[in-house]
Each structure stands twice: as structure tokens, then as C-alpha cells.
Scaffold this motif. Structure first.
Motif, PDB file in Angstrom:
ATOM      1  N   UNK A 188       5.925  14.443   8.436  1.00 39.09           N
ATOM      2  CA  UNK A 188       4.963  13.906   7.470  1.00 39.09           C
ATOM      3  C   UNK A 188       4.014  12.877   8.057  1.00 39.09           C
ATOM      4  N   UNK A 189       3.912  12.843   9.374  1.00 40.48           N
ATOM      5  CA  UNK A 189       2.849  12.081  10.012  1.00 40.48           C
ATOM      6  C   UNK A 189       3.129  10.619  10.258  1.00 40.48           C
ATOM      7  N   UNK A 190       4.365  10.161  10.048  1.00 43.59           N
ATOM      8  CA  UNK A 190       4.701   8.773  10.366  1.00 43.59           C
ATOM      9  C   UNK A 190       4.699   8.612  11.878  1.00 43.59           C
ATOM     10  N   UNK A 191       4.228   7.462  12.362  1.00 46.05           N
ATOM     11  CA  UNK A 191       3.945   7.303  13.786  1.00 46.05           C
ATOM     12  C   UNK A 191       5.175   7.072  14.655  1.00 46.05           C
ATOM     13  N   UNK A 192       6.083   6.194  14.197  1.00 53.37           N
ATOM     14  CA  UNK A 192       7.129   5.693  15.094  1.00 53.37           C
ATOM     15  C   UNK A 192       8.441   5.464  14.371  1.00 53.37           C
ATOM     16  N   UNK A 193       9.524   5.821  15.035  1.00 51.32           N
ATOM     17  CA  UNK A 193      10.855   5.350  14.661  1.00 51.32           C
ATOM     18  C   UNK A 193      11.169   4.151  15.553  1.00 51.32           C
ATOM     19  N   UNK A 194      11.619   3.065  14.958  1.00 56.54           N
ATOM     20  CA  UNK A 194      11.956   1.859  15.722  1.00 56.54           C
ATOM     21  C   UNK A 194      13.443   1.584  15.603  1.00 56.54           C
ATOM     22  N   UNK A 195      14.059   1.258  16.719  1.00 58.09           N
ATOM     23  CA  UNK A 195      15.469   0.902  16.701  1.00 58.09           C
ATOM     24  C   UNK A 195      15.710  -0.255  17.661  1.00 58.09           C
ATOM     25  N   UNK A 204       2.322   3.326  11.173  1.00 52.20           N
ATOM     26  CA  UNK A 204       3.451   3.487  10.252  1.00 52.20           C
ATOM     27  C   UNK A 204       4.748   3.601  11.052  1.00 52.20           C
ATOM     28  N   UNK A 205       5.751   2.852  10.613  1.00 54.92           N
ATOM     29  CA  UNK A 205       7.011   2.730  11.344  1.00 54.92           C
ATOM     30  C   UNK A 205       8.170   2.893  10.370  1.00 54.92           C
ATOM     31  N   UNK A 206       9.204   3.607  10.804  1.00 57.23           N
ATOM     32  CA  UNK A 206      10.469   3.634  10.078  1.00 57.23           C
ATOM     33  C   UNK A 206      11.518   2.997  10.987  1.00 57.23           C
ATOM     34  N   UNK A 207      12.130   1.940  10.506  1.00 55.39           N
ATOM     35  CA  UNK A 207      13.068   1.167  11.314  1.00 55.39           C
ATOM     36  C   UNK A 207      14.513   1.526  10.948  1.00 55.39           C
ATOM     37  N   UNK A 208      15.351   1.657  11.973  1.00 57.47           N
ATOM     38  CA  UNK A 208      16.777   1.899  11.766  1.00 57.47           C
ATOM     39  C   UNK A 208      17.591   0.986  12.679  1.00 57.47           C
ATOM     40  N   UNK A 211      28.455  -3.673  12.059  1.00 56.60           N
ATOM     41  CA  UNK A 211      28.196  -2.383  12.710  1.00 56.60           C
ATOM     42  C   UNK A 211      26.756  -2.167  13.151  1.00 56.60           C
ATOM     43  N   UNK A 212      26.059  -3.246  13.481  1.00 54.58           N
ATOM     44  CA  UNK A 212      24.686  -3.141  13.996  1.00 54.58           C
ATOM     45  C   UNK A 212      24.674  -2.178  15.185  1.00 54.58           C
ATOM     46  N   UNK A 213      23.656  -1.342  15.275  1.00 49.73           N
ATOM     47  CA  UNK A 213      23.567  -0.333  16.328  1.00 49.73           C
ATOM     48  C   UNK A 213      23.699  -0.959  17.717  1.00 49.73           C
ATOM     49  N   UNK A 214      24.590  -0.410  18.531  1.00 49.08           N
ATOM     50  CA  UNK A 214      24.835  -0.962  19.865  1.00 49.08           C
ATOM     51  C   UNK A 214      24.310  -0.075  20.986  1.00 49.08           C
ATOM     52  N   UNK A 215      23.977   1.180  20.695  1.00 51.47           N
ATOM     53  CA  UNK A 215      23.568   2.118  21.736  1.00 51.47           C
ATOM     54  C   UNK A 215      22.245   2.772  21.368  1.00 51.47           C
ATOM     55  N   UNK A 216      21.137   2.041  21.519  1.00 51.94           N
ATOM     56  CA  UNK A 216      19.857   2.551  21.012  1.00 51.94           C
ATOM     57  C   UNK A 216      19.341   3.780  21.745  1.00 51.94           C
ATOM     58  N   UNK A 217      19.647   3.919  23.034  1.00 51.04           N
ATOM     59  CA  UNK A 217      19.125   5.083  23.755  1.00 51.04           C
ATOM     60  C   UNK A 217      19.858   6.364  23.363  1.00 51.04           C
ATOM     61  N   UNK A 247       6.981  15.200  17.497  1.00 51.93           N
ATOM     62  CA  UNK A 247       5.734  14.440  17.616  1.00 51.93           C
ATOM     63  C   UNK A 247       5.933  12.935  17.601  1.00 51.93           C
ATOM     64  N   UNK A 248       6.827  12.457  16.773  1.00 52.43           N
ATOM     65  CA  UNK A 248       6.971  11.038  16.510  1.00 52.43           C
ATOM     66  C   UNK A 248       7.468  10.296  17.756  1.00 52.43           C
ATOM     67  N   UNK A 249       6.992   9.064  17.949  1.00 55.00           N
ATOM     68  CA  UNK A 249       7.463   8.216  19.043  1.00 55.00           C
ATOM     69  C   UNK A 249       8.736   7.494  18.608  1.00 55.00           C
ATOM     70  N   UNK A 250       9.540   7.096  19.584  1.00 55.17           N
ATOM     71  CA  UNK A 250      10.702   6.246  19.329  1.00 55.17           C
ATOM     72  C   UNK A 250      10.541   4.973  20.147  1.00 55.17           C
ATOM     73  N   UNK A 251      10.527   3.839  19.464  1.00 62.94           N
ATOM     74  CA  UNK A 251      10.405   2.541  20.130  1.00 62.94           C
ATOM     75  C   UNK A 251      11.743   1.833  20.073  1.00 62.94           C
ATOM     76  N   UNK A 252      12.301   1.517  21.224  1.00 65.54           N
ATOM     77  CA  UNK A 252      13.521   0.725  21.301  1.00 65.54           C
ATOM     78  C   UNK A 252      13.088  -0.718  21.484  1.00 65.54           C
ATOM     79  N   UNK A 253      13.207  -1.502  20.419  1.00 69.03           N
ATOM     80  CA  UNK A 253      12.651  -2.856  20.393  1.00 69.03           C
ATOM     81  C   UNK A 253      13.632  -3.839  19.774  1.00 69.03           C
TER      82      UNK A 253
END
Length: 324
Positions: free
Chosen positions: A37-44, A4-8, A53-59, A71-77
């Protein structure tokens, strides 16, 4: 179990400094809610100089999320590797890896927009060599040992938490990307479902005598939005999805492959196409996907609608797919 991923990407074509501040803060709050709530990953992701205004500074965003969660992972992709100073990037990732206890995942691609290279005065034709240098430097830097960089002796400290190094994948859809990943013994992250590229990568692993693996999108990787009334949501919010889809598609030349590439020019075409899907929780569970990617703030989505989508996902979809 499905991932499960939530993308921003924080797109907002009508954004003001005040509204963008509210959007960024809401995204961090959403990440905290997802973490609880147990979602696995935030992706940005990373793009530069975009009018919407697309995100320019993901880190920077990743640091805010990692600092607020447990707990949740963050994937910069993905990051656009050649636009980054290799030593500074090694430091930034090491610090985030330490702060988070190893929850940061970085996918390094080379991008596909020459104007982004021009903005940073980086030569487009040298992007392959610059990417090689970046990846090689990161791996040397994270060892904590002194090494030669551009003719001088350097050492990067502190060492990261994750050993032998933070999770780093090579993104792309070309054989050059697959060769680069195999030569360095790094995992490959194809930008679309490309089994032939995975086969080529495995051949190169044997040739180079290295080990690696592939994190490849499935044939169907839709971007999801949850609603109790999809017809109403398409009517009210479809323009947000279309704006983002058309922006992204305008960057894609014919040889660029992406799991979320859309050819739609109207909301009706976008809905029929299936790249973006507005679903009820029950419809979402019935999709039977390997990866459930929720995109709650797509294209400048109003914050309250994004929250409605996320709550439905967390409260009704996650328990069902976790029970499996």
C-alpha cells in the motif's frame, strides 16, 4: 512528499512464547500489507534483557520482512554498535543487502544502558573506541579486499549489492558521534532535533575533507495510532502507550536526547504531552508532518487493534498525504 513509517519493537510485557510468536508473525504480515500500500519504511530497533520483551535481534526481524516484501525499506534504528562482532555484522548486512536489492538502512549508535554492555561482557568505558573499530571495519569489509583486523589478515565475502556500501548512518546526540560520522564520511542521524549538532557536523566535514549529510528528526516527531474514536482508544489502550513511554524514559539520563522522550506518569499526561497521538485519519492528515510514524503494536497492543490502526493509516491517510 512526507515519509511514511511503520515502527515495530515487538514489546509485550505479558508475552508468552505463543503470544510473542503470533505478534512477530503479525508484524511481518503488517509489513507485507504496508509494502503493498505504498508505505515507505518499516523501522525497528535493538534492546537486550528487557522484561517487556523488547526486540533484541533486529537484523533477524529485518530479514523476515525483507524476504516477505518487494519494495519497502527496512531501517534498523538503531543498533548498539559495540555489542556486535564487526566481521559478522559486515557479513550479515551484506547478505541482507543482497537479498533485498539494497533496501536495508542501518543506523549505528552506542546505546545508553550499561546493563546491556554487562550482559554481553563488553566494557562500557571502551564503547567509543569499539564503535570506531566497528564502523571502520564495516567500510573496509564491504570493499571485498583483504585488510588487517585485530592483527590478522581477513577478507569478508560476498560483497554487498549497494555500492560503494550499504546505507550506514551514525546515530547519537553527542559531538563525539558527529565527529565520528564526519571523519568517516558517513551521514549523521541525530536522535533528536539538534540543529546545533548538525552545524558542528558540517564544520567537521570541512575539517576532515569528507562529504556527508544529516537525517534529522523534525522538532515534532510523534508516534501515531489511528482510530475512528480516539477517546475510546485512549480509554481502552492508553495503558499500552504509557507502559512503553515509561520504560523508554526510565533508560534516559538527563543528558540523553530523544525525539520521543516522554515525561508522563499517567495516561492523561501522556495524551496531553503529544509524544504519542491517537488520531482520526482526518486529524492525522491535518497534522502536516514531514514524517508520519505509525506505531501499531505499541506496548503490547492487541493485534486486532494494531491492524485497525494500520488499515486506517494505509487506506485513508497514505492516499491523502501522497496526493499532497
Amino acid at each position: 512528499m512526507p515519509v511514511s513509517v511503520v515502527r515495530f519493537n515487538l514489546v509485550d510485557p505479558d508475552g508468552t512464547p505463543e503470544s510473542l510468536s503470533a505478534r512477530y508473525q503479525a508484524a511481518v504480515e503488517m509489513a507485507v500489507y504496508a509494502d503493498e500500500r505504498g508505505i515507505d519504511t518499516v523501522q525497528t530497533e535493538e534492546h537486550h534483557g528487557v522484561a517487556n520483551n523488547w526486540l533484541s535481534s533486529p537484523f533477524t526481524f529485518a530479514g523476515a520482512v525483507l524476504g516477505a516484501t518487494r519494495r519497502i525499506a527496512v531501517t534498523v534504528s538503531a543498533i548498539i554498535g559495540p555489542l556486535h562482532d564487526p566481521l559478522r555484522l559486515a557479513e550479515d548486512i551484506a547478505v541482507l543487502d543482497l537479498l533485498s536489492g539494497g533496501r536495508l538502512v542501518t543506523v549505528a549508535g552506542i546505546g545508553y544502558r550499561p546493563e546491556e554492555y554487562a550482559q554481553f561482557d563488553v566494557e562500557w568505558k571502551r564503547r567509543g573506541k569499539l564503535q570506531d573499530e566497528l564502523l571502520e571495519t564495516l567500510l573496509k569489509a564491504w570493499s571485498g579486499e583483504e585488510f588487517t583486523f585485530r592483527g590478522r589478515r581477513v577478507r569478508v565475502t560476498p560483497r554487498p549489492f549497494t555500492q560503494p556500501h550499504p546505507l550506514l548512518l551514525v546515530g547519537g546526540s553527542s559531538q563525539a558521534a558527529a565527529r565520528r560520522a564526519a571523519r568517516l564520511g558517513l551521514p549523521l542521524f541525530p536522535s533528536a532535533h539538534l540543529p546545533e549538532l548538525e552545524t558542528y557536523y558540517k564544520e567537521k566535514l570541512v575539517e576532515y575533507g569528507t562529504e556527508g549529510w544529516t537525517m534529522m528528526p523534525t522538532e515534532t516527531t510523534p508516534l501515531l495510532h489511528l482510530s475512528e474514536d480516539p477517546d475510546r482508544s485512549w480509554a481502552e489502550y492508553g495503558a499500552h502507550f504509557l507502559h512503553e513511554a515509561r520504560t523508554y524514559a526510565s533508560w534516559q539520563s538527563g543528558d540523553i536526547k530523544s525525539a520521543v522522550k516522554s515525561a508522563a506518569s499517567t495516561v492523561e499526561e501522556l495524551r496531553a504531552e503529544g509524544v504519542y497521538r491517537i488520531l482520526t485519519p482526518q486529524e492525522c492528515v491535518a497534522q502536516g508532518l514531514d514524517n508520519y510514524v505509525l506505531h501499531p503494536l505499541s506496548g503490547g497492543m492487541p493485534l486486532e487493534e494494531g491492524w485497525r490502526s494500520l488499515r486506517l493509516f494505509a487506506e485513508e491517510v497514505i492516499p491523502a498525504i501522497s496526493a499532497g
